[in-house]
Design a protein around this motif. Structure first.
Motif, PDB file in Angstrom:
ATOM      1  N   MET A   1      -2.753 -10.185  24.127  1.00  0.00           N
ATOM      2  CA  MET A   1      -2.916  -9.270  25.271  1.00  0.00           C
ATOM      3  C   MET A   1      -1.550  -8.909  25.864  1.00  0.00           C
ATOM      4  SD  MET A   1      -5.292  -9.811  28.592  1.00  0.00           S
ATOM      5  CE  MET A   1      -4.334 -11.137  29.261  1.00  0.00           C
ATOM      6  N   ASP A   2      -1.326  -7.625  26.071  1.00  0.00           N
ATOM      7  CA  ASP A   2      -0.045  -7.180  26.619  1.00  0.00           C
ATOM      8  C   ASP A   2      -0.123  -7.038  28.124  1.00  0.00           C
ATOM      9  OD1 ASP A   2       1.334  -6.837  24.118  1.00  0.00           O
ATOM     10  OD2 ASP A   2      -0.084  -5.191  23.759  1.00  0.00           O
ATOM     11  N   ALA A   3       1.032  -7.098  28.759  1.00  0.00           N
ATOM     12  CA  ALA A   3       1.066  -6.898  30.201  1.00  0.00           C
ATOM     13  C   ALA A   3       0.688  -5.453  30.516  1.00  0.00           C
ATOM     14  CB  ALA A   3       2.451  -7.224  30.734  1.00  0.00           C
ATOM     15  N   VAL A   4       1.338  -4.535  29.803  1.00  0.00           N
ATOM     16  CA  VAL A   4       1.065  -3.113  30.023  1.00  0.00           C
ATOM     17  C   VAL A   4       0.919  -2.445  28.662  1.00  0.00           C
ATOM     18  CG1 VAL A   4       1.963  -0.955  30.971  1.00  0.00           C
ATOM     19  CG2 VAL A   4       2.445  -3.102  32.147  1.00  0.00           C
ATOM     20  N   ASN A   5      -0.108  -1.617  28.543  1.00  0.00           N
ATOM     21  CA  ASN A   5      -0.270  -0.846  27.312  1.00  0.00           C
ATOM     22  C   ASN A   5      -0.639   0.578  27.708  1.00  0.00           C
ATOM     23  OD1 ASN A   5      -0.893   0.243  24.869  1.00  0.00           O
ATOM     24  ND2 ASN A   5      -2.114  -1.501  24.162  1.00  0.00           N
ATOM     25  N   ILE A   6       0.312   1.486  27.527  1.00  0.00           N
ATOM     26  CA  ILE A   6       0.097   2.877  27.950  1.00  0.00           C
ATOM     27  C   ILE A   6      -0.043   3.753  26.717  1.00  0.00           C
ATOM     28  CG2 ILE A   6       1.238   4.841  29.066  1.00  0.00           C
ATOM     29  CD1 ILE A   6       2.280   2.984  31.155  1.00  0.00           C
ATOM     30  N   LYS A   7      -1.077   4.573  26.715  1.00  0.00           N
ATOM     31  CA  LYS A   7      -1.324   5.449  25.554  1.00  0.00           C
ATOM     32  C   LYS A   7      -1.447   6.909  25.969  1.00  0.00           C
ATOM     33  CE  LYS A   7      -3.639   2.448  22.289  1.00  0.00           C
ATOM     34  NZ  LYS A   7      -4.774   1.660  22.742  1.00  0.00           N
ATOM     35  N   ASP A   8      -0.640   7.765  25.382  1.00  0.00           N
ATOM     36  CA  ASP A   8      -0.710   9.230  25.535  1.00  0.00           C
ATOM     37  C   ASP A   8      -0.872   9.671  26.989  1.00  0.00           C
ATOM     38  OD1 ASP A   8      -0.688   9.375  22.727  1.00  0.00           O
ATOM     39  OD2 ASP A   8      -2.855   8.997  22.694  1.00  0.00           O
ATOM     40  N   LEU A   9      -0.116   9.080  27.853  1.00  0.00           N
ATOM     41  CA  LEU A   9      -0.275   9.351  29.280  1.00  0.00           C
ATOM     42  C   LEU A   9       0.325  10.707  29.662  1.00  0.00           C
ATOM     43  CD1 LEU A   9      -1.349   7.758  31.768  1.00  0.00           C
ATOM     44  CD2 LEU A   9       1.025   7.168  32.222  1.00  0.00           C
ATOM     45  N   VAL A  10      -0.493  11.497  30.350  1.00  0.00           N
ATOM     46  CA  VAL A  10      -0.013  12.791  30.855  1.00  0.00           C
ATOM     47  C   VAL A  10      -0.283  12.824  32.353  1.00  0.00           C
ATOM     48  CG1 VAL A  10      -0.254  15.298  30.737  1.00  0.00           C
ATOM     49  CG2 VAL A  10      -0.512  13.929  28.659  1.00  0.00           C
ATOM     50  N   PHE A  11       0.707  13.294  33.111  1.00  0.00           N
ATOM     51  CA  PHE A  11       0.500  13.409  34.553  1.00  0.00           C
ATOM     52  C   PHE A  11       1.212  14.643  35.089  1.00  0.00           C
ATOM     53  CE2 PHE A  11       2.139  12.905  38.825  1.00  0.00           C
ATOM     54  CZ  PHE A  11       0.958  12.695  39.521  1.00  0.00           C
ATOM     55  N   SER A  12       0.592  15.254  36.096  1.00  0.00           N
ATOM     56  CA  SER A  12       1.189  16.435  36.691  1.00  0.00           C
ATOM     57  C   SER A  12       0.994  16.393  38.200  1.00  0.00           C
ATOM     58  CB  SER A  12       0.513  17.671  36.102  1.00  0.00           C
ATOM     59  OG  SER A  12       0.707  18.763  36.956  1.00  0.00           O
ATOM     60  N   TYR A  13       2.036  16.715  38.943  1.00  0.00           N
ATOM     61  CA  TYR A  13       1.929  16.752  40.405  1.00  0.00           C
ATOM     62  C   TYR A  13       1.264  18.044  40.873  1.00  0.00           C
ATOM     63  CZ  TYR A  13       4.916  12.662  41.268  1.00  0.00           C
ATOM     64  OH  TYR A  13       5.419  11.396  41.343  1.00  0.00           O
ATOM     65  N   ASP A  14       1.520  19.138  40.107  1.00  0.00           N
ATOM     66  CA  ASP A  14       1.103  20.438  40.641  1.00  0.00           C
ATOM     67  C   ASP A  14       0.227  21.241  39.674  1.00  0.00           C
ATOM     68  OD1 ASP A  14       2.905  21.040  38.739  1.00  0.00           O
ATOM     69  OD2 ASP A  14       4.337  22.071  40.045  1.00  0.00           O
ATOM     70  N   GLU A  15      -0.354  20.563  38.672  1.00  0.00           N
ATOM     71  CA  GLU A  15      -1.260  21.229  37.734  1.00  0.00           C
ATOM     72  C   GLU A  15      -0.535  22.176  36.767  1.00  0.00           C
ATOM     73  OE1 GLU A  15      -4.675  20.636  37.484  1.00  0.00           O
ATOM     74  OE2 GLU A  15      -4.273  19.092  38.982  1.00  0.00           O
ATOM     75  N   GLN A  16       0.696  22.584  37.095  1.00  0.00           N
ATOM     76  CA  GLN A  16       1.373  23.551  36.214  1.00  0.00           C
ATOM     77  C   GLN A  16       2.345  22.860  35.270  1.00  0.00           C
ATOM     78  OE1 GLN A  16       2.997  26.567  38.751  1.00  0.00           O
ATOM     79  NE2 GLN A  16       0.994  26.972  39.632  1.00  0.00           N
ATOM     80  N   HIS A  17       3.280  22.094  35.897  1.00  0.00           N
ATOM     81  CA  HIS A  17       4.263  21.415  35.059  1.00  0.00           C
ATOM     82  C   HIS A  17       3.873  19.954  34.936  1.00  0.00           C
ATOM     83  CE1 HIS A  17       6.644  24.956  35.939  1.00  0.00           C
ATOM     84  NE2 HIS A  17       6.334  24.756  37.194  1.00  0.00           N
ATOM     85  N   ASP A  18       3.848  19.472  33.701  1.00  0.00           N
ATOM     86  CA  ASP A  18       3.593  18.049  33.520  1.00  0.00           C
ATOM     87  C   ASP A  18       4.872  17.265  33.781  1.00  0.00           C
ATOM     88  OD1 ASP A  18       1.010  18.551  32.935  1.00  0.00           O
ATOM     89  OD2 ASP A  18       1.263  18.520  30.751  1.00  0.00           O
ATOM     90  N   THR A  19       4.776  16.280  34.666  1.00  0.00           N
ATOM     91  CA  THR A  19       5.929  15.411  34.916  1.00  0.00           C
ATOM     92  C   THR A  19       6.016  14.359  33.815  1.00  0.00           C
ATOM     93  OG1 THR A  19       5.444  15.698  37.249  1.00  0.00           O
ATOM     94  CG2 THR A  19       7.059  14.024  36.688  1.00  0.00           C
ATOM     95  N   ILE A  20       4.866  13.850  33.426  1.00  0.00           N
ATOM     96  CA  ILE A  20       4.781  12.900  32.317  1.00  0.00           C
ATOM     97  C   ILE A  20       4.078  13.625  31.179  1.00  0.00           C
ATOM     98  CG2 ILE A  20       3.851  10.669  31.580  1.00  0.00           C
ATOM     99  CD1 ILE A  20       5.934  10.329  33.743  1.00  0.00           C
ATOM    100  N   LYS A  21       4.776  13.725  30.039  1.00  0.00           N
ATOM    101  CA  LYS A  21       4.259  14.590  28.973  1.00  0.00           C
ATOM    102  C   LYS A  21       3.854  13.807  27.743  1.00  0.00           C
ATOM    103  CE  LYS A  21       7.593  18.001  30.563  1.00  0.00           C
ATOM    104  NZ  LYS A  21       8.964  18.449  30.394  1.00  0.00           N
ATOM    105  N   GLY A  22       2.903  12.902  27.896  1.00  0.00           N
ATOM    106  CA  GLY A  22       2.430  12.162  26.737  1.00  0.00           C
ATOM    107  C   GLY A  22       3.311  10.970  26.416  1.00  0.00           C
ATOM    108  N   ILE A  23       3.144   9.922  27.206  1.00  0.00           N
ATOM    109  CA  ILE A  23       3.973   8.725  27.031  1.00  0.00           C
ATOM    110  C   ILE A  23       3.124   7.585  26.499  1.00  0.00           C
ATOM    111  CG2 ILE A  23       4.998   6.861  28.418  1.00  0.00           C
ATOM    112  CD1 ILE A  23       6.583   8.850  29.895  1.00  0.00           C
ATOM    113  N   SER A  24       3.641   6.854  25.531  1.00  0.00           N
ATOM    114  CA  SER A  24       2.986   5.637  25.047  1.00  0.00           C
ATOM    115  C   SER A  24       4.024   4.531  24.969  1.00  0.00           C
ATOM    116  CB  SER A  24       2.397   5.841  23.652  1.00  0.00           C
ATOM    117  OG  SER A  24       1.469   6.910  23.672  1.00  0.00           O
TER     118      SER A  24
END
Lengths: 275, 286, 268
Positions: free
Chosen positions: A1-24
């Motif tokens: 078991m890992d402490a953190v496991n992030i897969k294909d994470l995408v996040f956007s503050y304003d719906e237009q520009h992604d701040t996080i563009k697919g992080i694993s």
């Protein structure tokens, strides 16, 4: 078991520009990981996502094997603590003891157990003599130590430092970095530190480099520092010790590079004795 | 001499239980056209000192001479208001002083306060923006839409637009990433070298002090503890230890090596000389 | 600023300092009601006696209590002037041309002034002997029964305590922004009205921007540490009532009852 496991994470503050563009990425339990990247690369956003202060557009975050979502966010926060950048804006109580107690109150720790936990946590960060002090009487470094104590009080398995030393004077920085080292040596917590300090990066076990919302590289500090040009392109520098070590290698003195001052000194001492 | 203080003393809240002696008889000469570092721990008096340089504070006793202005106890701000144009004070996190709708208006705010006409102030704003590395397209944008580093540049432009001869910078690189910090320092060095501005840099970052400054003044408990050239200063690692300063990496390395039986002279401050010396000492017995 | 006695906590080690904030708040409330019962001179003597006892027990001087009334003197003088000009009943005491002073004007003013002074002094004793945080905790506990009817007592208490916690920080911030703008030539004292408006704006806008920034970061920090206003929490500080608290409460209730009796029985 890992402490953190992030897969294909995408996040956007304003719906237009992604701040996080697919992080694993994966952070193993008990490790000391640093996350670096230029201002605006998405470092602090990742920290807020990991503790559920922001909600991802897509992708998953697993903390200690548990998928982070609305129903698990509170139970995950029982195991994850975060120390933010600004010492003033995370001091909630009106005295040191009250501030350490804040987290305990939220986690419904019985009142009669609190005093002992507060004293123990304050002692760990050398703030035991300040329990009744008000925040205005404390230095930035002391306030950050109180923040750490408040987190230690709930015995987390993961502690995130989000540029926790960037607003401190050299002494404050030193005391927090020593605290991080001490925590890591005990091995029972996973440390994730978002930082600009390349000397701290050299001391960590694992580095994740972010660039424009993506993972540009990851690996051991030495592996990262080897790609000096790529780092430079990302407006990142290498630590002085490594620059010096590279010069020595060029001169034929070193056959491999060192990235900490301690490492450089040790290697030089060995050479001196051999000759 | 561009800045001269004579027995400058400042006491906060005199005659109350909150009385505090912040500066205790500071006599200094700060040279014109140079870059001088002001260092000291939190509470050492350095920020109180800096606030005397454009009369935000007036001495409790003693005096300050800057350009043609003489400030002493009882000096009234309105008699020396022009001094604030001559000495540009950039506070820590200056991005928090922005307030106008557009960057142009915000930069023009300062000159207008000193009686410059609207048109002239706007023209000055246009002229100064490229100096901090932002182009014309930014003029009509809101300062609140910018990134942290850009906001700081606009705030600094808001001081540079007053065309000060002396620039006082309080931790101008705090919170910036290393590259941003370096760009910021390059900007100040250009202003010093190309426009001959006197620069005072309040900083905790000894790498910056070592790389960019000519002189060092160390404050400790309201007094000047050390006044020296940068070269001299960094040859005395014991000075730094006494005042809780984290020395530059090269000096820490030298100290560690000397403790392990190497013999590195104090005046070695550059990496290439250190490499040469280390090489000799490692290979001595070959 | 440093001379204002009203609302400042004085860290003495006294019996009153150690009293339960709930008891102190309730005593204050009972006395406030008593002051509003028109019980004549005897009522006020009773209340004044209680106040003097409370001052003694809290190691505060009478001078300190009277200083807390100082900011009100101006208001009281205005009140007197208005009353003299308006009230023309009772015995005429003074007559110079059109200007006259009637006894009722003076009595009425005195009546209001005495009541106001007593109220201020009582409040001052409360705030001088009770830490702001204990005060909030007391208010929260006292409001607790009203949570059943939808009053968010703990949220109100949390808001008050955070506000108190950030007052010094914001004062510092204001000073910093004032300095920064002064360096850009802002002069709050001199200049035309338009310039003054700009000067004030140049303070207020940055202050708001930074306050919102702080609020945002604070909210994040609170949430990250597991705070959820909807969830139950335990509390670190607990309050407990001791005999002195009960004695104080009984005494204040007695005074209230006396005042009401005097009024009802028409003894005033």
């Amino acid at each position: 078991m890992d402490a953190v496991n992030i897969k294909d994470l995408v996040f956007s503050y304003d719906e237009q520009h992604d701040t996080i563009k697919g992080i694993s990425f994966v952070i193993p339990k008990g490790s000391y990981t640093t996350i670096i990247g230029h201002n605006g690369s998405g470092k602090s956003t990742i920290a807020k996502l990991m503790i559920g202060l922001l909600e991802a557009k897509s992708g998953t975050i697993e903390i200690l094997g548990q998928k982070l979502d609305e129903s698990t966010v509170y139970s995950i926060r029982d195991h994850v603590g975060i120390v933010f950048q600004n010492p003033d804006n995370q001091f909630i109580g009106s005295t040191v003891a009250d501030d350490i107690a804040f987290g305990l109150e939220n986690h419904c720790v019985p009142q009669e157990k609190m005093q002992a936990i507060i004293e123990e946590s304050a002692a760990k960060v050398n703030m035991i003599n300040y329990l009744d002090s008000e925040p205005t009487k404390l230095s930035g470094g002391q306030k950050q130590r109180v923040a750490i104590a408040g987190i230690l009080a709930i015995e987390p398995e993961i502690i995130i430092f989000d540029e926790s030393t960037s607003m401190l004077d050299p002494q404050g920085k030193k005391s927090i970095n020593e605290q991080i080292k001490k925590l890591h040596e005990k091995k029972n917590v996973t440390i994730i530190s978002i930082t600009h300090d390349m000397e701290e990066v050299a001391q960590s076990e694992h580095v994740i480099v972010l660039k424009d919302g993506k993972v540009a590289m990851s690996g051991k500090p030495m592996e990262i520092f080897d790609k000096e040009e790529a780092l430079h392109e990302m407006k990142l520098d290498i630590p002085f010790a490594l620059k010096f070590s590279k010069e020595l290698k060029k001169e034929g003195i070193f056959d491999k590079n060192e990235c900490t001052l301690e490492g450089v000194v040790e290697a030089l001492c060995q050479l001196k004795q051999m000759n | 001499m561009s800045i001269k203080t004579n027995e400058l003393t400042h006491i906060y809240n005199p005659g109350t239980p909150f009385e505090k002696l912040a500066l205790n008889g500071i006599t200094l000469n700060i040279p014109k056209g140079k870059v001088t570092a002001i260092i000291g721990q939190t509470g050492s008096g350095k920020s109180t000192f800096v606030q005397h340089l454009n009369a935000l504070l007036v001495p409790t006793s003693g005096s300050v001479d800057i350009e043609n202005y003489h400030i002493q106890p009882g000096t009234k701000i309105k008699d020396i208001k022009e001094l604030r144009k001559k000495v540009g004070l950039v506070f820590q996190f200056p991005e928090y002083q922005l307030f106008e709708e557009t960057i142009e208006k915000d930069i023009a705010f300062g000159p207008k306060n000193f009686g410059t006409s609207e048109e002239e102030a706007v023209a000055l704003a246009k002229k100064v923006l490229p100096i901090v590395g932002l182009d014309d397209r930014y003029l009509q944008r809101s300062p609140f839409d910018l990134s942290g580093g850009q906001k700081r540049r606009v705030a600094i432009a808001g001081i540079l637009v007053l065309e000060p001869n002396i620039l006082v910078l309080d931790e101008p690189t705090a919170g910036l990433d290393p590259q941003g910090a370096q760009e910021m320092m390059t900007l100040f060095m250009d202003l010093n070298k190309k426009q001959g501005k006197t620069v005072l840099l309040v900083s905790h970052d000894m790498e910056h002090v070592k790389d960019y400054c000519d002189h060092v003044i160390v404050f400790d408990q309201g007094k000047v503890k050390i006044e020296s050239s940068v070269k001299e200063f960094f040859q005395h690692p014991e000075w730094m230890e006494n005042i809780g300063i984290n020395p530059p990496a090269i000096i820490r390395l030298k100290k560690m090596l000397n403790e392990k039986g190497f013999c590195i002279p104090d005046d070695v401050l550059e990496m290439d000389t250190l490499v040469k010396i280390v090489k000799e000492q490692v290979k001595t017995y070959e | 600023m440093n001379n204002i006695a009203l609302g400042r906590y004085i860290p003495f080690d006294s019996v009153v300092n150690r009293m339960d904030p709930r008891a102190k708040i309730m005593i204050m409330l009972f006395l406030m009601i008593a002051i509003f019962v028109p019980a004549g001179i005897w009522g006020y003597i009773l209340i004044a006696a209680f106040i003097i006892l409370a001052l003694k027990l809290s190691k505060l001087s009478l001078g300190f209590a009277l200083r807390s009334v100082k900011p009100m003197i101006f208001m009281m003088v205005i009140l007197l002037v208005i009353n003299i000009l308006v009230i023309k009943t009772g015995v005429p005491w003074l007559q110079i041309g059109w200007f006259s002073v009637y006894s009722d004007a003076v009595y009425q003013t005195l009546y209001i002034v005495v009541r106001l002074m007593l109220m201020i002094i009582i409040t001052t004793i409360l705030t001088a002997t009770t830490k702001p945080l204990d005060l909030t905790l007391g208010i929260e506990k006292l409001l607790h029964p009203f949570e059943k009817v939808g009053l968010p007592a703990h949220i109100i208490a949390m808001m008050i305590s955070i506000a108190l916690r950030f007052i010094p920080t914001l004062i510092e911030e204001t000073q910093r922004i004032m300095n920064a703008q002064a360096s850009r030539g802002v002069d709050l004292e001199n200049g035309s009205l338009k310039e003054k408006v700009m000067a004030v704006l140049s303070l207020i806008v940055p202050l708001f921007v930074s306050a919102f920034d702080r609020a945002d970061q604070l909210a994040n920090a609170m949430e990250a540490r597991g705070y959820d206003p909807q969830k139950p929490r335990t509390r670190y500080k607990v309050l407990s009532m001791h005999s002195i608290d009960y004695i104080g409460l009984i005494l204040s209730v007695l005074i209230l009852v006396c005042c009401i009796s005097i009024q009802v029985l028409g003894l005033a």
